[in-house]
Write a protein that holds these residues in place. Structure first.
Motif, PDB file in Angstrom:
ATOM      1  N   LEU A 108       0.747  -1.281   0.100  1.00  0.00           N
ATOM      2  CA  LEU A 108      -0.051   0.050  -0.006  1.00  0.00           C
ATOM      3  C   LEU A 108       0.889   1.144   0.063  1.00  0.00           C
ATOM      4  O   LEU A 108       0.565   2.350  -0.871  1.00  0.00           O
ATOM      5  CB  LEU A 108      -0.852  -0.101   1.253  1.00  0.00           C
ATOM      6  N   ARG A 109       1.893   1.371   0.664  1.00  0.00           N
ATOM      7  CA  ARG A 109       2.991   2.380   0.706  1.00  0.00           C
ATOM      8  C   ARG A 109       3.305   2.665  -0.587  1.00  0.00           C
ATOM      9  O   ARG A 109       3.269   3.830  -1.163  1.00  0.00           O
ATOM     10  CB  ARG A 109       4.136   2.224   1.622  1.00  0.00           C
ATOM     11  N   SER A 110       3.637   1.541  -1.430  1.00  0.00           N
ATOM     12  CA  SER A 110       4.149   1.668  -2.784  1.00  0.00           C
ATOM     13  C   SER A 110       3.079   2.171  -3.763  1.00  0.00           C
ATOM     14  O   SER A 110       3.436   2.772  -4.536  1.00  0.00           O
ATOM     15  CB  SER A 110       4.628   0.490  -3.128  1.00  0.00           C
ATOM     16  N   SER A 111       1.945   1.642  -3.400  1.00  0.00           N
ATOM     17  CA  SER A 111       1.041   2.218  -4.516  1.00  0.00           C
ATOM     18  C   SER A 111       0.602   3.600  -4.410  1.00  0.00           C
ATOM     19  O   SER A 111      -0.272   3.904  -5.328  1.00  0.00           O
ATOM     20  CB  SER A 111      -0.304   1.268  -4.118  1.00  0.00           C
ATOM     21  N   PHE A 112       0.910   4.326  -3.324  1.00  0.00           N
ATOM     22  CA  PHE A 112       0.749   5.657  -3.353  1.00  0.00           C
ATOM     23  C   PHE A 112       1.653   6.346  -4.406  1.00  0.00           C
ATOM     24  O   PHE A 112       1.297   7.375  -4.921  1.00  0.00           O
ATOM     25  CB  PHE A 112       1.108   6.436  -1.890  1.00  0.00           C
ATOM     26  N   ILE A 113       2.826   5.652  -4.798  1.00  0.00           N
ATOM     27  CA  ILE A 113       3.684   6.423  -5.583  1.00  0.00           C
ATOM     28  C   ILE A 113       3.407   5.637  -7.003  1.00  0.00           C
ATOM     29  O   ILE A 113       3.976   6.479  -8.039  1.00  0.00           O
ATOM     30  CB  ILE A 113       5.259   6.080  -5.075  1.00  0.00           C
ATOM     31  N   PHE A 114       3.140   4.621  -7.244  1.00  0.00           N
ATOM     32  CA  PHE A 114       3.235   3.844  -8.495  1.00  0.00           C
ATOM     33  C   PHE A 114       1.824   3.474  -8.986  1.00  0.00           C
ATOM     34  O   PHE A 114       1.290   2.958  -7.721  1.00  0.00           O
ATOM     35  CB  PHE A 114       4.145   2.645  -8.539  1.00  0.00           C
ATOM     36  N   ASP A 115       1.353   3.545 -10.124  1.00  0.00           N
ATOM     37  CA  ASP A 115       0.058   3.335 -10.533  1.00  0.00           C
ATOM     38  C   ASP A 115       0.191   1.991 -11.375  1.00  0.00           C
ATOM     39  O   ASP A 115       1.089   1.580 -12.079  1.00  0.00           O
ATOM     40  CB  ASP A 115      -0.417   4.333 -11.470  1.00  0.00           C
ATOM     41  N   SER A 116      -1.061   1.409 -11.437  1.00  0.00           N
ATOM     42  CA  SER A 116      -1.191  -0.099 -12.376  1.00  0.00           C
ATOM     43  C   SER A 116      -2.216   0.725 -13.348  1.00  0.00           C
ATOM     44  O   SER A 116      -2.916   1.674 -13.328  1.00  0.00           O
ATOM     45  CB  SER A 116      -1.657  -1.032 -11.341  1.00  0.00           C
ATOM     46  N   HIS A 151       6.943  11.490 -12.019  1.00  0.00           N
ATOM     47  CA  HIS A 151       7.072  12.609 -10.985  1.00  0.00           C
ATOM     48  C   HIS A 151       8.405  13.402 -11.636  1.00  0.00           C
ATOM     49  O   HIS A 151       8.461  14.507 -11.198  1.00  0.00           O
ATOM     50  CB  HIS A 151       7.276  11.936  -9.966  1.00  0.00           C
ATOM     51  N   ASP A 152       9.208  12.938 -12.361  1.00  0.00           N
ATOM     52  CA  ASP A 152      10.227  13.907 -12.961  1.00  0.00           C
ATOM     53  C   ASP A 152       9.876  14.537 -14.194  1.00  0.00           C
ATOM     54  O   ASP A 152      10.862  15.048 -15.113  1.00  0.00           O
ATOM     55  CB  ASP A 152      11.389  12.950 -13.159  1.00  0.00           C
ATOM     56  N   GLY A 153       8.599  14.368 -14.595  1.00  0.00           N
ATOM     57  CA  GLY A 153       8.435  15.126 -15.623  1.00  0.00           C
ATOM     58  C   GLY A 153       8.323  14.489 -17.026  1.00  0.00           C
ATOM     59  O   GLY A 153       7.591  14.840 -18.168  1.00  0.00           O
ATOM     60  N   THR A 206       4.053   7.275 -11.260  1.00  0.00           N
ATOM     61  CA  THR A 206       3.085   8.447 -11.773  1.00  0.00           C
ATOM     62  C   THR A 206       1.947   8.815 -10.674  1.00  0.00           C
ATOM     63  O   THR A 206       0.990   9.223 -10.992  1.00  0.00           O
ATOM     64  CB  THR A 206       2.374   7.765 -13.075  1.00  0.00           C
ATOM     65  N   GLY A 207       2.255   7.774  -9.599  1.00  0.00           N
ATOM     66  CA  GLY A 207       1.147   7.953  -8.597  1.00  0.00           C
ATOM     67  C   GLY A 207       0.596   9.461  -7.849  1.00  0.00           C
ATOM     68  O   GLY A 207       1.331  10.222  -7.978  1.00  0.00           O
ATOM     69  N   PRO A 208      -0.258   9.244  -7.156  1.00  0.00           N
ATOM     70  CA  PRO A 208      -0.900  10.758  -6.551  1.00  0.00           C
ATOM     71  C   PRO A 208      -0.074  11.366  -5.524  1.00  0.00           C
ATOM     72  O   PRO A 208      -0.152  12.160  -5.142  1.00  0.00           O
ATOM     73  CB  PRO A 208      -2.247  10.313  -5.862  1.00  0.00           C
ATOM     74  N   TYR A 209       1.133  10.572  -4.957  1.00  0.00           N
ATOM     75  CA  TYR A 209       1.978  11.013  -4.051  1.00  0.00           C
ATOM     76  C   TYR A 209       3.388  10.946  -4.354  1.00  0.00           C
ATOM     77  O   TYR A 209       3.712   9.912  -5.072  1.00  0.00           O
ATOM     78  CB  TYR A 209       1.476  10.346  -2.764  1.00  0.00           C
TER      79      TYR A 209
END
Length: 527
Positions: free
Chosen positions: A64-72, A109-111, A196-199
């Protein structure tokens, strides 16, 4: 102390104000956060560095911590599966190829822009380097980029739960970063957390186990309404909630829930429960390899009483012999049941030749139970088994020793509690073929030809046909009892509704059936 700070220059990050620190949500109405400036603080233990290759598999926290940063490609909310990085998809007539249309204007996140190349790369990379959570990559045959925003994934065989069990789990990585990484398990640089995640992760303290996430203001899916999420490794969740140190925390104890509700906090119960406390039998053990002994143990345990005493709730769900909980759509209500029956247990133990001595003890039968703490369940089990003349030795070890012993099969019986029962029933195949990723599930293999054949058969089935096959799998598990579920354990998320009141239960559980409330979709406004 290792503290990692992450500054991602491509993002414009709005820092949110802290939530109120009052002692009760009802007496602290001024602490209510504005709709556009929310900070949520959730209690949870350290789950490791949250790259897709380094988070811990001791429970769902790392995923779950990782899913905030990465999307599927797909995700779930309270309605079930929804499009995520993929805006739509089609399935070929032979059900072997899934063609995904990707969202456009998605940026890492890096554009850098996300394209089909990143999807092709990610799936191929995970075939070579195992993801830390469940995703059966043996089902992936090949990927083909059709255009910059269209990709086709071909399977090795029909796999009906593909949309939830792989495309809804597997994170998409930026090829321009990970293509240079040969050993992802050792890669913990800042770029390892670009998704690409929301956080984005602002900080992670490996000594305290605390995390701080900040909203990705350029998120493609919609406005990220909760601007800051913290995970804090507090010692006493409910006390920390009362003190305002956190804004939400999970408990199993119903008595605690009622006490917190009386103080003005809200609670959301997982539905379906999606979790179990169970005994895993080592089928390599000479005595326990006899299913009649496992059945006798089942009759000897008053599992309803155990659940009621541990959970503080008379409305408990006794474990199903077929493993799938009674509150699941996949539950087979006709599976064999093991109601508490001391006479039946004694009769079966006698028939197995375990005679009682003059003190009422069956000297030829001494069982060992491995536990990772000193749970009340184990003590109750010892007392109940003593009533039928069975001596139970409780072996208490730390978490690391427990999970290692589970993975290596170094136990007679192990008492474990974990999630993973909310989602697709393919978890039965993964569990009993030794492929469960959750360390608490272990990787014991149940060698039963008919069960294995059914487990393979259900992969290509749908609807009622698949229901019938899964029912048969439950019948075999209930008869053979490679594991005995003591009870199905509900999670209660207790929270301060003045800070955030939009928690929900994810239909089918987050990802592959995680029955927790911290679904990233709760923090995003999207169509």
């Amino acid at each position: 102390m290792k503290r990692i700070s992450f500054l991602l220059l491509s993002l414009f990050i709005l820092l949110a104000g802290c939530s109120g620190g009052g002692t009760s949500p009802n007496t602290n109405t001024d602490s209510k956060a504005s709709e556009k400036n929310k900070t949520v603080k959730i209690a949870w233990a350290d789950s490791g560095f949250p790259s897709p290759f380094t988070f811990t598999s001791n429970g769902p926290g790392g995923y779950l911590r990782s899913s905030f940063i990465f999307d599927s490609l797909t995700w779930k909310d309270e309605t079930g599966v929804i499009p995520w990085l993929a805006s739509s998809w089609e399935v070929s007539e032979d059900k072997l190829t899934y063609t995904f249309n990707l969202e456009k204007d998605v940026q890492f996140h890096d554009g850098e822009s996300l394209t089909a190349d990143d999807v092709v790369f990610s799936y191929n990379y995970f075939k070579k380097h195992a993801f830390q959570w469940n995703a059966d990559m043996s089902k992936i045959a090949s990927l083909k980029k059709i255009s910059n925003h269209k990709v086709a994934i071909t399977l090795t065989e029909e796999y009906s739960p593909f949309i939830t069990e792989i495309s809804g789990i597997l994170p998409i990585l930026p090829e321009h970063i990970w293509s240079e990484i040969e050993n992802p398990m050792e890669y913990t640089e800042e770029n390892a957390l670009i998704g690409t995640g929301p956080y984005v992760l602002d900080s992670y303290n490996s000594s305290t186990g605390n995390y701080r996430y900040l909203a990705n203001e350029a998120y493609f899916k919609g406005d990220v309404t909760v601007k800051e999420v913290q995970y804090l490794n507090v010692e006493n969740k409910m006390l920390s909630l009362q003190k305002g140190e956190i804004t939400g925390g999970m408990t199993y104890n119903y008595t605690e829930v009622k006490q917190m509700e009386e103080q003005g906090f809200k609670a959301l119960q997982s539905n379906p429960t999606g979790s179990a406390v169970r005994i895993v039998f080592n089928l390599e053990n000479e005595q326990l390899s006899d299913k009649r002994l496992r059945q006798a143990i089942a009759y000897a345990l008053n599992r309803g009483e155990i659940a009621e005493k541990v959970l503080g709730n008379s409305k408990t769900i006794v474990g199903s012999g077929g493993v799938i909980p009674p509150d699941s759509d996949w539950f087979n209500e006709d599976v064999k049941k093991y109601d508490y029956d001391v006479d039946q247990a004694n009769e079966m133990l006698d028939s197995l030749g375990y005679e009682k001595n003059k003190n009422g003890v069956r000297e030829e039968l001494s069982l060992k139970l491995l536990v990772s703490s000193t749970p009340q369940e184990a003590e109750l089990m010892r007392s109940m088994l003593a009533d039928v003349g069975v001596k139970l030795q409780i072996q208490t070890v730390d978490t690391a020793t427990f999970t290692t012993a589970m993975s290596e099969g170094k136990y007679d019986m192990a008492l474990t509690g974990h999630i993973g029962l909310s989602g697709d029933p393919d978890f039965l195949r993964l569990w009993f073929s030794g492929q469960a990723s959750n360390a608490y599930a272990g990787n014991a293999v149940f060698n039963h030809q008919e069960f294995n054949e059914l487990a393979s058969k259900q992969l290509s089935q749908e609807g009622e046909e698949r229901n019938e096959t899964v029912d048969s799998m439950q019948d075999i598990l209930a008869e053979e009892l490679p594991t005995l579920v003591i009870y199905h354990r509900p999670f209660y998320f207790v929270y301060d509704a003045n800070v955030f009141d939009e928690w929900f239960n994810t239909y089918g559980g987050i990802s592959d059936g995680i029955p927790l409330t911290d679904n990233k979709a709760a923090f995003i406004e999207y169509d």
